[in-house]
Motif scaffolding. Structure first.
Motif, short mmCIF file in Angstrom:
data_model
loop_
_atom_site.label_atom_id
_atom_site.label_comp_id
_atom_site.label_asym_id
_atom_site.label_seq_id
_atom_site.Cartn_x
_atom_site.Cartn_y
_atom_site.Cartn_z
N GLY A 117 2.81 49.28 -24.77
CA GLY A 117 2.24 48.56 -23.83
C GLY A 117 2.81 47.12 -23.84
O GLY A 117 3.07 46.38 -22.87
N GLN A 118 3.26 46.76 -25.19
CA GLN A 118 3.77 45.24 -25.49
C GLN A 118 5.07 45.35 -24.65
O GLN A 118 5.57 44.40 -23.93
N LEU A 119 6.04 46.38 -24.95
CA LEU A 119 7.28 46.56 -24.12
C LEU A 119 7.03 46.52 -22.64
O LEU A 119 7.95 45.96 -21.86
N LEU A 120 6.11 47.12 -22.02
CA LEU A 120 5.93 47.18 -20.67
C LEU A 120 5.55 45.89 -20.19
O LEU A 120 6.12 45.44 -19.10
N GLU A 121 4.85 45.03 -20.98
CA GLU A 121 4.53 43.87 -20.58
C GLU A 121 5.51 42.90 -20.41
O GLU A 121 6.07 42.10 -19.54
N GLN A 122 6.64 42.90 -21.49
CA GLN A 122 7.90 42.20 -21.62
C GLN A 122 8.72 42.58 -20.34
O GLN A 122 9.33 41.75 -19.74
N ALA A 123 8.67 44.03 -19.79
CA ALA A 123 9.52 44.08 -18.74
C ALA A 123 8.79 43.82 -17.51
O ALA A 123 9.60 43.19 -16.64
N GLU A 124 7.59 43.61 -17.48
CA GLU A 124 6.75 42.94 -16.31
C GLU A 124 7.41 41.61 -15.93
O GLU A 124 7.33 41.14 -14.90
N GLN A 140 7.82 47.16 -11.12
CA GLN A 140 6.29 47.36 -11.37
C GLN A 140 5.64 48.53 -10.94
O GLN A 140 4.76 48.94 -11.63
N ILE A 141 6.21 49.33 -10.04
CA ILE A 141 5.78 50.74 -9.95
C ILE A 141 5.81 51.37 -11.14
O ILE A 141 5.07 52.20 -11.65
N ILE A 142 7.07 51.33 -11.68
CA ILE A 142 7.42 51.99 -13.10
C ILE A 142 6.38 51.55 -14.07
O ILE A 142 5.82 52.63 -14.43
N VAL A 143 6.16 50.56 -14.46
CA VAL A 143 5.17 49.70 -15.22
C VAL A 143 3.81 50.23 -15.08
O VAL A 143 3.06 50.79 -15.96
N GLU A 144 3.21 50.32 -13.72
CA GLU A 144 1.87 50.81 -13.50
C GLU A 144 1.89 52.34 -13.94
O GLU A 144 0.92 52.67 -14.22
N LEU A 145 2.84 53.01 -13.28
CA LEU A 145 3.00 54.43 -13.65
C LEU A 145 2.54 54.64 -15.05
O LEU A 145 1.89 55.54 -15.39
N TYR A 146 3.52 54.11 -15.95
CA TYR A 146 3.51 54.61 -17.22
C TYR A 146 2.32 53.95 -18.03
O TYR A 146 1.76 54.43 -19.01
N ALA A 162 -1.24 54.14 -8.81
CA ALA A 162 -0.29 53.32 -9.61
C ALA A 162 0.69 52.57 -8.71
O ALA A 162 0.92 51.06 -8.73
N SER A 163 1.06 53.22 -7.65
CA SER A 163 2.04 52.66 -6.94
C SER A 163 1.58 51.70 -5.85
O SER A 163 1.98 50.69 -5.63
N THR A 169 -1.04 49.88 -6.84
CA THR A 169 -1.34 48.49 -7.38
C THR A 169 -0.11 47.83 -7.44
O THR A 169 -0.21 46.67 -7.50
N ALA A 170 0.88 48.40 -7.65
CA ALA A 170 2.20 47.76 -8.02
C ALA A 170 2.62 46.99 -6.59
O ALA A 170 2.86 45.79 -6.65
N ILE A 171 2.42 47.64 -5.40
CA ILE A 171 2.72 46.79 -4.21
C ILE A 171 1.70 45.79 -4.02
O ILE A 171 2.41 44.65 -3.46
N THR A 172 0.52 45.64 -4.38
CA THR A 172 -0.39 44.63 -4.07
C THR A 172 -0.06 43.46 -5.04
O THR A 172 -1.00 42.41 -5.03
N LYS A 173 0.68 43.75 -6.02
CA LYS A 173 0.73 42.65 -7.19
C LYS A 173 1.91 41.79 -6.43
O LYS A 173 2.78 41.93 -6.01
#
Length: 323
Positions: free
Chosen positions: A256-263, A278-284, A316-317, A319-323
């Motif tokens: 989760g920390q690594l996802l935040e870093q990528a985001e 963002q799509i990949i982050v939300e999916l994972y 998830a997809s 959510t990513a689009i709306t961010k």
């Protein structure tokens, strides 16, 4: 574990006909034959071979790739095909490790050949074109092969988190480094790309705990398991103790920390890059939420990997689009 290019989607099993075609295409032969064959390979046949591989294994990924500019999608597909076939060398159930190591030697030789313009088949030719067009570094490709070599042993184990993250970089963080030149991304995108790949790999390890047991592999760090008094025979029997679930949670939190870093670093990417990240982050994150819902018990009796529904993937997809 499929490399990062496979994204979040369930891998489909190849048909017998496809396996037969691929075996015929990828048979190793002498250097002179390589050069003779490479001269007859066209760009259109190379692209068609990549499309067929993606359609067979990852039809949803093939659809997502069409969000990219056509030339970028074609080159990303070439990278995907190389990573996918490398992954299959190491994940064959019951394969002799000596044979697998020899196949990896052959694969590395093929890499050297395609790098100088002598591809063996259509899929290698597609990567050779990508290498030439983007002046790619060979380092992440060799790093990925090194990671796969570490899997080609009996009773695969990982000593600690440092070793696990190094492995995650080798087999998945490298994919981000391969893709960055295609996206014309700046240097500051490097660390977030590696973080995303590592996060994906850690989560796939948590998802694949039961299938990995069938292969004789335990990827959770041995020092953490021992600290929680987790017995190896219990893991191999798919018994999920309280201590085992504690370790699963620790690895999940690191992912989760690594996802935040990528985001946080996604804005360094041009074009649609931030949206795709963002799509990949939300999916994972969806997989991490599913693991939490299961109270970190990922040792399914049926031996299946941890999954999420198509509805959750679509959510998830969105959510990513709306961010």
């Amino acid at each position: 574990h499929p490399p990062a290019a496979a994204l979040a989607f369930q891998q489909q099993q190849p048909s017998a006909a496809f396996i037969a075609r691929r075996a015929a295409n990828t048979q190793q032969e002498g250097t002179s034959r390589m050069r003779l064959y490479s001269s007859s390979i066209s760009s259109s046949s190379s692209n068609k071979a990549v499309q067929e591989l993606m359609a067979e294994f990852d039809p949803i990924l093939l659809y997502v790739s069409r969000l990219l500019p056509p030339e970028t999608a074609k080159e990303a597909g070439a990278l995907y095909a190389w990573c996918r076939r490398l992954d299959e060398i190491c994940d064959a159930v019951g394969a002799d490790t000596t044979v697998t190591q020899r196949k990896l030697d052959e694969w590395e030789s093929r890499l050297d050949e395609l790098w100088i313009g002598n591809p063996v088949d259509d899929l290698d030719a597609a990567l050779a074109d990508c290498v030439t067009s983007n002046d790619l570094s060979k380092v992440p490709f060799r790093d990925m092969i090194a990671g796969m070599r570490s899997d080609a042993v009996d009773n695969r184990r990982v000593e600690n988190m440092e070793e696990l993250e190094e492995y995650a970089y080798q087999v998945a963080g490298t994919v981000g480094l391969m893709l960055l030149p295609l996206l014309q991304a700046p240097q500051e995108a490097r660390e977030p790309a590696i973080a995303l790949g590592k996060a994906i790999q850690l989560i796939n390890i948590l998802r694949d705990a039961s299938p990995d047991v069938a292969l004789g592999r335990i990827y959770l760090p041995q020092d953490l398991l021992k600290a929680q008094n987790v017995l190896e025979e219990d893991v191999m029997a798919r018994k999920s103790s309280k201590g085992y679930r504690v370790v699963t949670k620790l690895v999940s939190e690191r992912a989760g920390q690594l996802l935040e870093q990528a985001e946080e670093g996604k804005t360094a990417l041009p074009g649609l890059g931030p949206l795709l990240v963002q799509i990949i982050v939300e999916l994972y994150r969806g997989y991490l939420e599913e693991l939490e819902r299961r109270e970190y018990d990922n040792l399914t009796v049926s031996g299946e990997r941890v999954k999420i529904s198509t509805t959750r993937k679509l959510l998830a997809s969105f959510t990513a689009i709306t961010k």
